[in-house]
Motif scaffolding. Structure first.
Motif, PDB file in Angstrom:
ATOM      1  N   LEU A 248       0.817  -1.216   0.000  1.00 47.98           N
ATOM      2  CA  LEU A 248       0.000   0.000   0.000  1.00 47.98           C
ATOM      3  C   LEU A 248       0.851   1.267   0.000  1.00 47.98           C
ATOM      4  O   LEU A 248       0.448   2.297  -0.554  1.00 47.98           O
ATOM      5  N   GLU A 249       2.023   1.204   0.615  1.00 44.77           N
ATOM      6  CA  GLU A 249       2.855   2.408   0.727  1.00 44.77           C
ATOM      7  C   GLU A 249       3.236   3.007  -0.628  1.00 44.77           C
ATOM      8  O   GLU A 249       3.096   4.230  -0.830  1.00 44.77           O
ATOM      9  N   PRO A 250       3.727   2.228  -1.598  1.00 44.55           N
ATOM     10  CA  PRO A 250       4.062   2.834  -2.896  1.00 44.55           C
ATOM     11  C   PRO A 250       2.866   3.476  -3.579  1.00 44.55           C
ATOM     12  O   PRO A 250       3.020   4.506  -4.250  1.00 44.55           O
ATOM     13  N   LEU A 251       1.678   2.906  -3.408  1.00 43.37           N
ATOM     14  CA  LEU A 251       0.483   3.503  -4.001  1.00 43.37           C
ATOM     15  C   LEU A 251       0.192   4.850  -3.350  1.00 43.37           C
ATOM     16  O   LEU A 251      -0.105   5.835  -4.037  1.00 43.37           O
ATOM     17  N   ALA A 252       0.278   4.898  -2.014  1.00 44.75           N
ATOM     18  CA  ALA A 252       0.030   6.158  -1.313  1.00 44.75           C
ATOM     19  C   ALA A 252       1.036   7.224  -1.713  1.00 44.75           C
ATOM     20  O   ALA A 252       0.678   8.388  -1.955  1.00 44.75           O
ATOM     21  N   LEU A 253       2.306   6.858  -1.801  1.00 44.01           N
ATOM     22  CA  LEU A 253       3.338   7.819  -2.187  1.00 44.01           C
ATOM     23  C   LEU A 253       3.140   8.313  -3.621  1.00 44.01           C
ATOM     24  O   LEU A 253       3.338   9.493  -3.920  1.00 44.01           O
ATOM     25  N   ALA A 254       2.764   7.403  -4.499  1.00 43.61           N
ATOM     26  CA  ALA A 254       2.531   7.792  -5.887  1.00 43.61           C
ATOM     27  C   ALA A 254       1.363   8.759  -5.985  1.00 43.61           C
ATOM     28  O   ALA A 254       1.414   9.750  -6.723  1.00 43.61           O
ATOM     29  N   LEU A 255       0.299   8.481  -5.238  1.00 51.22           N
ATOM     30  CA  LEU A 255      -0.867   9.364  -5.273  1.00 51.22           C
ATOM     31  C   LEU A 255      -0.544  10.742  -4.703  1.00 51.22           C
ATOM     32  O   LEU A 255      -1.144  11.733  -5.103  1.00 51.22           O
ATOM     33  N   ALA A 256       0.410  10.794  -3.776  1.00 51.69           N
ATOM     34  CA  ALA A 256       0.803  12.084  -3.202  1.00 51.69           C
ATOM     35  C   ALA A 256       1.539  12.953  -4.214  1.00 51.69           C
ATOM     36  O   ALA A 256       1.742  14.154  -3.978  1.00 51.69           O
ATOM     37  N   GLY A 257       1.964  12.356  -5.320  1.00 49.31           N
ATOM     38  CA  GLY A 257       2.553  13.117  -6.421  1.00 49.31           C
ATOM     39  C   GLY A 257       3.755  13.936  -6.002  1.00 49.31           C
ATOM     40  O   GLY A 257       4.657  13.461  -5.328  1.00 49.31           O
ATOM     41  N   GLY A 258       3.763  15.208  -6.377  1.00 51.45           N
ATOM     42  CA  GLY A 258       4.910  16.066  -6.103  1.00 51.45           C
ATOM     43  C   GLY A 258       4.866  16.769  -4.765  1.00 51.45           C
ATOM     44  O   GLY A 258       5.670  17.677  -4.523  1.00 51.45           O
ATOM     45  N   ASP A 259       3.952  16.403  -3.873  1.00 54.92           N
ATOM     46  CA  ASP A 259       3.840  17.035  -2.560  1.00 54.92           C
ATOM     47  C   ASP A 259       4.832  16.376  -1.608  1.00 54.92           C
ATOM     48  O   ASP A 259       4.525  15.369  -0.964  1.00 54.92           O
ATOM     49  N   ALA A 260       6.028  16.921  -1.507  1.00 57.50           N
ATOM     50  CA  ALA A 260       7.096  16.298  -0.723  1.00 57.50           C
ATOM     51  C   ALA A 260       6.740  16.210   0.755  1.00 57.50           C
ATOM     52  O   ALA A 260       7.066  15.221   1.424  1.00 57.50           O
ATOM     53  N   MET A 311      -4.836   9.618   5.068  1.00 59.41           N
ATOM     54  CA  MET A 311      -5.261   9.532   3.672  1.00 59.41           C
ATOM     55  C   MET A 311      -6.574  10.292   3.459  1.00 59.41           C
ATOM     56  O   MET A 311      -6.734  11.023   2.477  1.00 59.41           O
ATOM     57  N   ARG A 312      -7.491  10.110   4.387  1.00 63.14           N
ATOM     58  CA  ARG A 312      -8.807  10.733   4.230  1.00 63.14           C
ATOM     59  C   ARG A 312      -8.757  12.250   4.398  1.00 63.14           C
ATOM     60  O   ARG A 312      -9.417  12.988   3.667  1.00 63.14           O
ATOM     61  N   GLU A 313      -7.964  12.738   5.361  1.00 60.14           N
ATOM     62  CA  GLU A 313      -7.983  14.159   5.686  1.00 60.14           C
ATOM     63  C   GLU A 313      -6.914  14.978   4.963  1.00 60.14           C
ATOM     64  O   GLU A 313      -7.050  16.189   4.845  1.00 60.14           O
ATOM     65  N   ASP A 314      -5.839  14.316   4.493  1.00 62.70           N
ATOM     66  CA  ASP A 314      -4.773  15.043   3.814  1.00 62.70           C
ATOM     67  C   ASP A 314      -4.644  14.669   2.345  1.00 62.70           C
ATOM     68  O   ASP A 314      -4.658  15.537   1.469  1.00 62.70           O
ATOM     69  N   LEU A 315      -4.502  13.382   2.090  1.00 62.55           N
ATOM     70  CA  LEU A 315      -4.287  12.958   0.706  1.00 62.55           C
ATOM     71  C   LEU A 315      -5.532  13.158  -0.147  1.00 62.55           C
ATOM     72  O   LEU A 315      -5.442  13.672  -1.274  1.00 62.55           O
ATOM     73  N   GLY A 316      -6.688  12.760   0.355  1.00 65.90           N
ATOM     74  CA  GLY A 316      -7.923  12.916  -0.413  1.00 65.90           C
ATOM     75  C   GLY A 316      -8.170  14.350  -0.853  1.00 65.90           C
ATOM     76  O   GLY A 316      -8.370  14.621  -2.040  1.00 65.90           O
ATOM     77  N   PRO A 317      -8.158  15.300   0.099  1.00 63.36           N
ATOM     78  CA  PRO A 317      -8.345  16.695  -0.306  1.00 63.36           C
ATOM     79  C   PRO A 317      -7.271  17.195  -1.267  1.00 63.36           C
ATOM     80  O   PRO A 317      -7.556  17.995  -2.160  1.00 63.36           O
ATOM     81  N   ALA A 318      -6.022  16.724  -1.087  1.00 62.88           N
ATOM     82  CA  ALA A 318      -4.958  17.143  -2.011  1.00 62.88           C
ATOM     83  C   ALA A 318      -5.238  16.667  -3.427  1.00 62.88           C
ATOM     84  O   ALA A 318      -4.899  17.344  -4.409  1.00 62.88           O
ATOM     85  N   LEU A 319      -5.869  15.502  -3.539  1.00 58.97           N
ATOM     86  CA  LEU A 319      -6.218  14.955  -4.847  1.00 58.97           C
ATOM     87  C   LEU A 319      -7.539  15.509  -5.369  1.00 58.97           C
ATOM     88  O   LEU A 319      -7.845  15.379  -6.559  1.00 58.97           O
ATOM     89  N   GLY A 320      -8.330  16.076  -4.457  1.00 59.54           N
ATOM     90  CA  GLY A 320      -9.643  16.567  -4.854  1.00 59.54           C
ATOM     91  C   GLY A 320     -10.664  15.461  -4.989  1.00 59.54           C
ATOM     92  O   GLY A 320     -11.645  15.591  -5.726  1.00 59.54           O
ATOM     93  N   VAL A 321     -10.455  14.344  -4.256  1.00 60.79           N
ATOM     94  CA  VAL A 321     -11.379  13.211  -4.337  1.00 60.79           C
ATOM     95  C   VAL A 321     -11.691  12.710  -2.935  1.00 60.79           C
ATOM     96  O   VAL A 321     -11.011  13.041  -1.967  1.00 60.79           O
TER      97      VAL A 321
END
Length: 331
Positions: A248-260, A311-321
């Motif tokens: 799951l970690e590589p998927l989460a990191l990939a979805l985070a894109g360029g947000d270091a 993921m729900r509170e940070d990654l989701g909003p960053a992705l807009g989903v």
């Protein structure tokens, strides 16, 4: 594992938003199902060579193929859902003990249809897949029930069926679904829909870790359920947690894109969960019945919950989903 090796690559070289789904498909999804197909073929060959439940080679091949399924299983959409393939590979949880009942019935009647792979593919999913094979290899009763000849035939039938199902999933991804996921088209109308599908795979994977792989054996403080630990007969309960975290970690990191900054938070969260899991030393979560052991397992579960919140509170909003509805949410 291959997924872990990709973590650093995806972190060091984040992809542009327009290339996100194509990158994840090519670097994570397709390799995961190719590995599952390859390891499952090895399992089928091992069963043909030696079908004895005590065979070290067969058990090793079983473990490798099961690892590959756990590492790919969070991509539970598209080809894995076609013809109930995911359930055919992994009928769990089995709260009504349908798998041992189905296997016992086949062994008792010596159903000859198992020798025809096409016919066996139409049998109950309770008698197919990795959990059925676990009973045949590791359960004290079923691994010795009936005649050795029939148990051998059944072990080979289940192994061959796992290989065929895995190859069908991989081929379907390669030939059809990969293109659907790489760019909007007939199935997904926008990039956001594709991103939401991938985000849902991530959050659902964390839900399975929290509520099923850890939650089921934990039960309640008054009534722990160590007998509900996943794959406990083969001693794989904790291993599945680690394999899933690593996938799951590589998927989460990939979805985070360029947000270091977000990638750093995600990597730290997974590292904390992994460290607690590796320190448990309790392969089947037997410690849920002991206060001290239970506390350590609950601490691991909390790390997984924290990851889900991140993921729900940070990654989701960053992705807009948003995660969206999945089968684990109930009615």
């Amino acid at each position: 594992m291959r997924a872990l090796a990709l973590t650093l690559a995806l972190t060091a070289a984040p992809v542009a938003a327009s290339e996100l789904s194509s990158s994840i498909t090519g670097k994570l999804i397709l390799p995961a199902f190719e590995e599952l197909a390859e390891d499952s073929r090895t399992l089928a060959r091992a069963a043909q060579a030696n079908c004895d439940a005590q065979s070290g080679a067969l058990r090793a091949a079983y473990g490798e193929a099961f690892d590959a399924w756990i590492a790919a299983s969070h991509f539970r959409f598209g080809p894995t859902e076609t013809d109930s393939r995911a359930f055919a590979l992994a009928f769990w949880p089995d709260s009504r003990s349908k798998t041992p009942k189905a296997l016992a019935g086949l062994i008792r009647s010596e159903d000859a249809g198992i020798k025809d792979p096409a016919a066996f593919a139409g049998y109950s999913i309770a008698a197919r897949g990795f959990y059925a094979l676990e009973f045949l290899l590791y359960d004290p009763q079923l691994s010795t029930a009936g005649t050795p000849e029939y148990r051998c035939a059944l072990t080979r039938a289940v192994s061959t069926d796992i290989a065929a199902t895995s190859q069908a999933i991989s081929a379907d991804w390669q030939q059809n679904y990969a293109a659907e996921l790489r760019a909007p088209g007939s199935r997904y109308q926008t990039e956001d829909e594709i991103t939401q599908e991938l985000f849902k795979a991530l959050t659902t994977g964390l839900q399975v870790l929290d509520g099923m792989r850890l939650g089921r054996p934990l039960g309640t403080y008054q009534k722990p359920r160590p007998d509900r630990a996943e794959a406990r007969r083969s001693g794989r309960s904790l291993r599945h947690v680690l394999v899933s975290l690593n996938a799951l970690e590589p998927l989460a990191l990939a979805l985070a894109g360029g947000d270091a900054d977000l990638q750093e938070k995600i990597a730290a969260g997974f590292a904390k969960a992994r460290t607690k899991a590796e320190a448990l030393g309790d392969p089947v979560f037997a410690g849920v019945s002991d206060p001290a052991g239970r506390f350590r397992i609950e601490a691991l579960q909390q790390e997984v919950k924290d990851l889900h919140i991140l993921m729900r509170e940070d990654l989701g909003p960053a992705l807009g989903v948003a995660a969206g509805f999945n089968a684990l949410d109930g009615d």
